[in-house]
Write a protein that holds these residues in place. Structure first.
Motif, short mmCIF file in Angstrom:
data_model
loop_
_atom_site.label_atom_id
_atom_site.label_comp_id
_atom_site.label_asym_id
_atom_site.label_seq_id
_atom_site.Cartn_x
_atom_site.Cartn_y
_atom_site.Cartn_z
N ALA A 91 0.92 -1.12 -0.38
CA ALA A 91 0.08 0.09 -0.16
C ALA A 91 1.07 1.39 0.03
CB ALA A 91 -0.87 -0.25 1.10
N ARG A 92 1.51 1.02 0.95
CA ARG A 92 2.97 2.68 0.64
C ARG A 92 3.88 2.76 -0.48
NH1 ARG A 92 5.81 3.84 6.02
NH2 ARG A 92 5.31 3.23 7.46
N SER A 95 0.64 4.07 -3.01
CA SER A 95 1.39 5.34 -2.38
C SER A 95 1.73 6.96 -2.95
CB SER A 95 0.72 6.04 -1.10
OG SER A 95 1.90 5.44 -0.58
N ARG A 98 2.23 8.84 -6.00
CA ARG A 98 2.03 10.37 -6.06
C ARG A 98 3.18 11.69 -5.93
NH1 ARG A 98 3.13 8.66 -1.18
NH2 ARG A 98 4.37 10.07 0.64
#
Length: 139
Positions: A91-92, A95, A98
């Protein structure tokens, strides 16, 4: 990675330290390790591994400078060594998309491209997005 009784009367898990007072506590830790490993993945693309290796090679020769957080540096090493990573780590990675606008910054001109590759580069980030969706859809 069995539980082993040590000469000091304590227990250890595998090659770990002799720190557990009871065999039951060592077994509990061992079970947690097994569960954790079952819910981890290393099927990310070779290109993600190679991106991390390329970034680490640059760092070995030139240093980090002001680039990277401790987490990003750990991630690069995990990917370069094809270690298992958990859903939380995936998940990191997802993300990190970005930061995509900085991915083309040359290593010697700023941190964008270097750190992008530390997190697996485009292939690694896109894999993480797909993998996260796959994991979450199974639940």
């Amino acid at each position: 990675m069995p539980v082993i009784k040590c000469s000091n009367g304590k227990f250890r898990v595998g090659n770990g330290a002799c720190i557990y007072d009871t065999e039951a506590k060592a077994e509990e830790v061992y079970s947690a390790i097994i569960i954790s490993m079952a819910d981890s993945y290393n099927d990310y693309p070779d290109s993600a591994v190679n991106n991390a290796k390329r970034a680490l090679k640059y760092v070995e020769e030139n240093g980090w400078g002001s680039c990277g957080t401790p987490v990003g540096k750990i991630r690069a090493n995990q990917l370069a060594n094809r270690e298992n990573i958990t859903r939380d780590t995936i998940a990191r990675m997802a993300s990190f998309k970005r930061h995509q606008q900085s991915k083309d910054v040359p290593y010697g001109k700023g941190c964008g491209g270097l750190m992008w590759d530390c997190w697996g580069g485009t292939e690694g980030i896109e894999w993480a997005i797909r993998k996260l969706e796959q994991i979450d859809n199974r639940k």
